[in-house]
Design a protein around this motif. Structure first.
Motif, PDB file in Angstrom:
ATOM      1  N   GLY A  43       0.842  -1.272  -0.014  1.00 35.26           N
ATOM      2  CA  GLY A  43      -0.042   0.115   0.042  1.00 35.26           C
ATOM      3  C   GLY A  43       0.958   1.186   0.037  1.00 35.26           C
ATOM      4  O   GLY A  43       0.198   2.412   0.233  1.00 35.26           O
ATOM      5  N   VAL A  44       2.014   1.127  -0.227  1.00 33.67           N
ATOM      6  CA  VAL A  44       3.032   2.437  -0.344  1.00 33.67           C
ATOM      7  C   VAL A  44       2.975   3.002  -1.622  1.00 33.67           C
ATOM      8  O   VAL A  44       2.866   2.255  -2.555  1.00 33.67           O
ATOM      9  CB  VAL A  44       4.338   2.027   0.186  1.00 33.67           C
ATOM     10  CG1 VAL A  44       5.378   3.161  -0.021  1.00 33.67           C
ATOM     11  CG2 VAL A  44       4.497   1.546   1.559  1.00 33.67           C
ATOM     12  N   HIS A  45       2.780   4.306  -1.627  1.00 38.66           N
ATOM     13  CA  HIS A  45       2.737   4.967  -2.970  1.00 38.66           C
ATOM     14  C   HIS A  45       4.339   5.037  -3.590  1.00 38.66           C
ATOM     15  O   HIS A  45       4.747   5.593  -2.957  1.00 38.66           O
ATOM     16  CB  HIS A  45       2.076   6.307  -2.723  1.00 38.66           C
ATOM     17  CG  HIS A  45       0.778   6.391  -2.291  1.00 38.66           C
ATOM     18  ND1 HIS A  45      -0.434   6.045  -3.180  1.00 38.66           N
ATOM     19  CD2 HIS A  45       0.345   6.575  -0.856  1.00 38.66           C
ATOM     20  CE1 HIS A  45      -1.264   6.167  -2.327  1.00 38.66           C
ATOM     21  NE2 HIS A  45      -1.212   6.633  -1.110  1.00 38.66           N
ATOM     22  N   VAL A  46       4.291   4.322  -4.775  1.00 40.15           N
ATOM     23  CA  VAL A  46       5.726   4.256  -5.235  1.00 40.15           C
ATOM     24  C   VAL A  46       5.652   5.194  -6.674  1.00 40.15           C
ATOM     25  O   VAL A  46       4.794   4.733  -7.880  1.00 40.15           O
ATOM     26  CB  VAL A  46       6.413   2.796  -5.564  1.00 40.15           C
ATOM     27  CG1 VAL A  46       7.623   3.065  -6.281  1.00 40.15           C
ATOM     28  CG2 VAL A  46       6.121   2.303  -4.161  1.00 40.15           C
ATOM     29  N   ARG A  47       6.354   6.074  -6.632  1.00 39.29           N
ATOM     30  CA  ARG A  47       6.338   7.030  -8.135  1.00 39.29           C
ATOM     31  C   ARG A  47       7.825   6.940  -8.756  1.00 39.29           C
ATOM     32  O   ARG A  47       8.823   7.287  -7.989  1.00 39.29           O
ATOM     33  CB  ARG A  47       6.089   8.406  -7.943  1.00 39.29           C
ATOM     34  CG  ARG A  47       4.433   8.408  -7.090  1.00 39.29           C
ATOM     35  CD  ARG A  47       4.024   9.717  -7.002  1.00 39.29           C
ATOM     36  NE  ARG A  47       2.881  10.045  -6.577  1.00 39.29           N
ATOM     37  CZ  ARG A  47       2.124   9.978  -5.213  1.00 39.29           C
ATOM     38  NH1 ARG A  47       3.266   9.832  -4.243  1.00 39.29           N
ATOM     39  NH2 ARG A  47       0.874  10.049  -4.941  1.00 39.29           N
ATOM     40  N   ILE A  48       7.832   6.693  -9.935  1.00 39.28           N
ATOM     41  CA  ILE A  48       9.173   6.514 -10.617  1.00 39.28           C
ATOM     42  C   ILE A  48       9.334   7.489 -11.691  1.00 39.28           C
ATOM     43  O   ILE A  48       8.240   7.438 -12.632  1.00 39.28           O
ATOM     44  CB  ILE A  48       9.691   5.098 -11.127  1.00 39.28           C
ATOM     45  CG1 ILE A  48       9.668   4.435  -9.702  1.00 39.28           C
ATOM     46  CG2 ILE A  48      10.828   4.909 -11.936  1.00 39.28           C
ATOM     47  CD1 ILE A  48       9.715   2.900 -10.060  1.00 39.28           C
ATOM     48  N   LEU A  49      10.479   8.275 -12.131  1.00 38.57           N
ATOM     49  CA  LEU A  49      10.705   8.907 -13.316  1.00 38.57           C
ATOM     50  C   LEU A  49      11.894   8.480 -13.749  1.00 38.57           C
ATOM     51  O   LEU A  49      13.006   8.342 -12.955  1.00 38.57           O
ATOM     52  CB  LEU A  49      10.747  10.488 -12.899  1.00 38.57           C
ATOM     53  CG  LEU A  49       9.506  11.393 -12.527  1.00 38.57           C
ATOM     54  CD1 LEU A  49       9.890  12.587 -12.270  1.00 38.57           C
ATOM     55  CD2 LEU A  49       8.657  11.259 -13.750  1.00 38.57           C
ATOM     56  N   TYR A  50      11.964   8.243 -14.989  1.00 38.92           N
ATOM     57  CA  TYR A  50      13.219   7.691 -15.723  1.00 38.92           C
ATOM     58  C   TYR A  50      13.560   8.694 -16.815  1.00 38.92           C
ATOM     59  O   TYR A  50      12.578   8.948 -17.328  1.00 38.92           O
ATOM     60  CB  TYR A  50      13.181   6.480 -15.882  1.00 38.92           C
ATOM     61  CG  TYR A  50      12.342   5.834 -17.189  1.00 38.92           C
ATOM     62  CD1 TYR A  50      12.893   5.737 -18.375  1.00 38.92           C
ATOM     63  CD2 TYR A  50      11.117   5.522 -16.670  1.00 38.92           C
ATOM     64  CE1 TYR A  50      11.845   5.258 -19.377  1.00 38.92           C
ATOM     65  CE2 TYR A  50      10.184   4.916 -17.563  1.00 38.92           C
ATOM     66  CZ  TYR A  50      10.345   4.889 -18.888  1.00 38.92           C
ATOM     67  OH  TYR A  50       9.843   4.780 -19.900  1.00 38.92           O
ATOM     68  N   ASP A  51      14.822   8.668 -17.321  1.00 39.18           N
ATOM     69  CA  ASP A  51      14.931   9.359 -18.452  1.00 39.18           C
ATOM     70  C   ASP A  51      14.870   8.855 -19.725  1.00 39.18           C
ATOM     71  O   ASP A  51      15.337   7.545 -19.610  1.00 39.18           O
ATOM     72  CB  ASP A  51      16.475  10.056 -18.502  1.00 39.18           C
ATOM     73  CG  ASP A  51      16.577  11.009 -19.559  1.00 39.18           C
ATOM     74  OD1 ASP A  51      16.306  12.018 -19.754  1.00 39.18           O
ATOM     75  OD2 ASP A  51      17.123  10.447 -20.656  1.00 39.18           O
ATOM     76  N   ASP A  52      14.236   9.101 -20.752  1.00 38.43           N
ATOM     77  CA  ASP A  52      13.828   8.251 -21.782  1.00 38.43           C
ATOM     78  C   ASP A  52      15.025   7.969 -22.629  1.00 38.43           C
ATOM     79  O   ASP A  52      15.136   6.913 -23.244  1.00 38.43           O
ATOM     80  CB  ASP A  52      12.670   9.188 -22.661  1.00 38.43           C
ATOM     81  CG  ASP A  52      11.709   8.197 -23.444  1.00 38.43           C
ATOM     82  OD1 ASP A  52      11.506   7.064 -22.998  1.00 38.43           O
ATOM     83  OD2 ASP A  52      11.462   8.231 -24.572  1.00 38.43           O
ATOM     84  N   VAL A  53      15.934   8.764 -22.774  1.00 40.47           N
ATOM     85  CA  VAL A  53      17.123   8.416 -23.625  1.00 40.47           C
ATOM     86  C   VAL A  53      18.288   7.699 -22.657  1.00 40.47           C
ATOM     87  O   VAL A  53      18.886   6.652 -23.358  1.00 40.47           O
ATOM     88  CB  VAL A  53      17.882   9.879 -24.119  1.00 40.47           C
ATOM     89  CG1 VAL A  53      19.244   9.638 -24.594  1.00 40.47           C
ATOM     90  CG2 VAL A  53      16.914  10.690 -25.019  1.00 40.47           C
ATOM     91  N   GLY A  54      18.285   8.021 -21.350  1.00 42.59           N
ATOM     92  CA  GLY A  54      19.073   7.135 -20.605  1.00 42.59           C
ATOM     93  C   GLY A  54      18.711   5.900 -20.488  1.00 42.59           C
ATOM     94  O   GLY A  54      19.644   4.765 -20.518  1.00 42.59           O
ATOM     95  N   CYS A  55      17.503   5.576 -20.555  1.00 41.62           N
ATOM     96  CA  CYS A  55      17.053   4.279 -20.514  1.00 41.62           C
ATOM     97  C   CYS A  55      16.482   3.539 -21.730  1.00 41.62           C
ATOM     98  O   CYS A  55      15.503   2.653 -21.813  1.00 41.62           O
ATOM     99  CB  CYS A  55      15.682   3.992 -19.488  1.00 41.62           C
ATOM    100  SG  CYS A  55      16.098   4.566 -17.911  1.00 41.62           S
TER     101      CYS A  55
END
Length: 471
Positions: free
Chosen positions: A164-176
């Motif tokens: 139930g923990v809110h997990v938010r992820i941002l990744y770079d589209d070029v880096g990944c």
């Protein structure tokens, strides 16, 4: 008919080139940047048009992150219950004011900062904090690989999402770009919110391929955060085939976490168009030390280049020493001149670089700047055990700068970066000891040795220097 089409194409093409030249001129950029673009577009219009489309457009006037939203998020930080602390030392007050003016960086008091100088200890610390998360986990990385290290982190995040923990992820589209989409889709199916920053989609967003999010930020429950140079990939833990991976990352506890939270939520809002708010994201902070820090989110938006201006100002006002660790040295003229001037004025300027980096071409371009540095009296140290990826700036005995930004054009001009400016003698002493320990593993280059390198090598360095702003 064919002749009419040919003339029509030539007219439209010429109008397009002239229109772009006019846009470049009216941007009022540095003439040293404007003139090369004009020359390329006029003499090699096809190649110039392609390069300008990908690398030349100016994002500074665009509203990728709205000022209103940034102010709204920052207001949450200012309204949070953070105990007041001692005044910023007099010598650094103009710098602190500069950072507040250019990037809304609020001074935060009493944080506890723990450095990690290897990827293994950093990952274990991160996984330990994730296991203790109760409300939210925010992660932002330039590189998030689908390898053993990435899957360990993914599994830990999935477990918390199921709790139930809110997990938010941002990744770079070029880096990944090399990561399979199924890796992120699997996390989404588990209820984790995962988004790519500045998604590159032809043709609409291809012009933004040159502007990447290089930040490394973790915030857990608003009480602990991580910042530094390490991404999520095996090489940061295990090293490379030819040596260890020497990097630096930091865990922050206390009020400094709120600054990282602002940086993350600003990027989250820009990417998802959703505003996350609430006191649970900015809890009252415990005071651990007497230090003061400012979290500075630098980027290509707006008029000012906060990180470049702040580093240049700090170097120009140094009175005793300037010690630098960076994997790449491709500086602007302002910073390069400031460092040379400091060395000529008797300041102890030391520049630590990897003896071998992960890019031979960047190595060549970086080394082209070292001739004048040597002549000015800057001490050049080449780290030999492996790849030095650490980003560190130490000024005198009371200021340390840590974070994600390299000493290069890309970090200062094109990337979204985040650094912490820390005003504290005790922390500066600790980081100086780490620098000195690394220096013992370096080869200190003498001018005589440096200027004897082969002429062919010097030619290659000079040639690659031309492309420094694009690296």
């Amino acid at each position: 008919m064919q002749q009419i089409l040919t003339y029509t194409f030539l007219v439209l093409y010429s109008v397009t080139i002239l229109g772009i030249v006019l846009v470049i001129i009216t941007d009022n950029r540095n003439p040293l940047k404007t003139l090369p673009w004009i020359i390329v577009l006029v003499l090699a219009p096809v190649v110039g048009l392609v390069f300008y489309f990908f690398f030349g457009q100016n994002l500074s006037k665009q509203r990728i992150i709205s000022r209103r939203m940034r102010k709204r998020i920052t207001l949450q930080l200012e309204e949070a219950e953070h105990a007041a602390g001692p005044e910023i030392p007099k010598a650094y007050r103009p710098l602190a004011r500069l950072l507040r003016t250019t990037s809304h960086a609020v001074p935060l008091y009493g944080s506890r900062i723990t450095p990690y100088t290897d990827g293994s200890s950093k990952m274990e610390a991160l996984l330990g904090e994730i296991a203790r998360a109760r409300h939210h986990i925010h992660l932002q990385y330039y590189i998030f690989c689908d390898d053993e290290t990435g899957r360990r982190l993914r599994d830990a995040l999935v477990e918390k999402a199921r709790q139930g923990v809110h997990v938010r992820i941002l990744y770079d589209d070029v880096g990944c770009s090399g990561v399979r989409k199924s890796f992120f889709e699997g996390m989404r199916r588990e209820g984790i919110e995962v988004h790519a920053f500045l998604h590159v989609k032809f043709p609409r967003f291809t012009s933004k391929v040159n502007y990447r999010n290089h930040r490394k930020i973790v915030v857990i429950d608003g009480r602990v955060g991580f910042i530094g140079g390490m991404n999520i990939a095996d090489r940061y833990v295990r090293g490379t085939e030819w040596g260890s991976w020497r990097d630096t990352h930091f865990r922050i506890e206390g009020s400094g976490v709120a600054g990282l939270q602002v940086a993350f939520l600003s990027d989250w809002s820009a990417t998802t168009k959703r505003h996350v708010s609430g006191s649970e994201y900015f809890p009252a902070a415990q005071r651990y030390t007497d230090n003061i820090l400012q979290i500075v989110a630098g980027g290509p938006l707006g008029k000012w280049r906060a990180l470049l201006q702040a580093d240049s100002y700090a170097v120009a006002n140094a009175r005793r020493r300037v010690w630098i660790q960076t994997p790449y040295y491709l500086p602007s003229d302002v910073l390069n001149t400031a460092l040379q001037t400091a060395a000529l004025g008797g300041i102890d300027v030391r520049l630590m670089l990897p003896a071998r980096s992960d890019s031979r071409l960047i190595d060549l371009a970086s080394h082209s700047y070292l001739d004048d540095m040597m002549r000015a009296g800057v001490k050049i140290l080449f780290y030999e055990p492996g790849f030095l990826h650490s980003k560190l700036l130490i000024i005198d005995d009371g200021l340390t700068v840590i974070g994600s930004a390299n000493m290069d054009f890309r970090s200062f001009e094109h990337n979204f970066e985040v650094n912490a400016f820390i005003y504290d003698a005790e922390f500066t002493s600790r980081m100086s000891a780490i620098f000195s320990d690394d220096a013992a593993r370096c080869h200190a280059v003498t001018p005589g040795e440096w200027f004897r390198r082969p002429r062919r090598r010097r030619w290659a360095e000079s040639f690659m220097r031309v492309f420094s702003p694009l690296m």
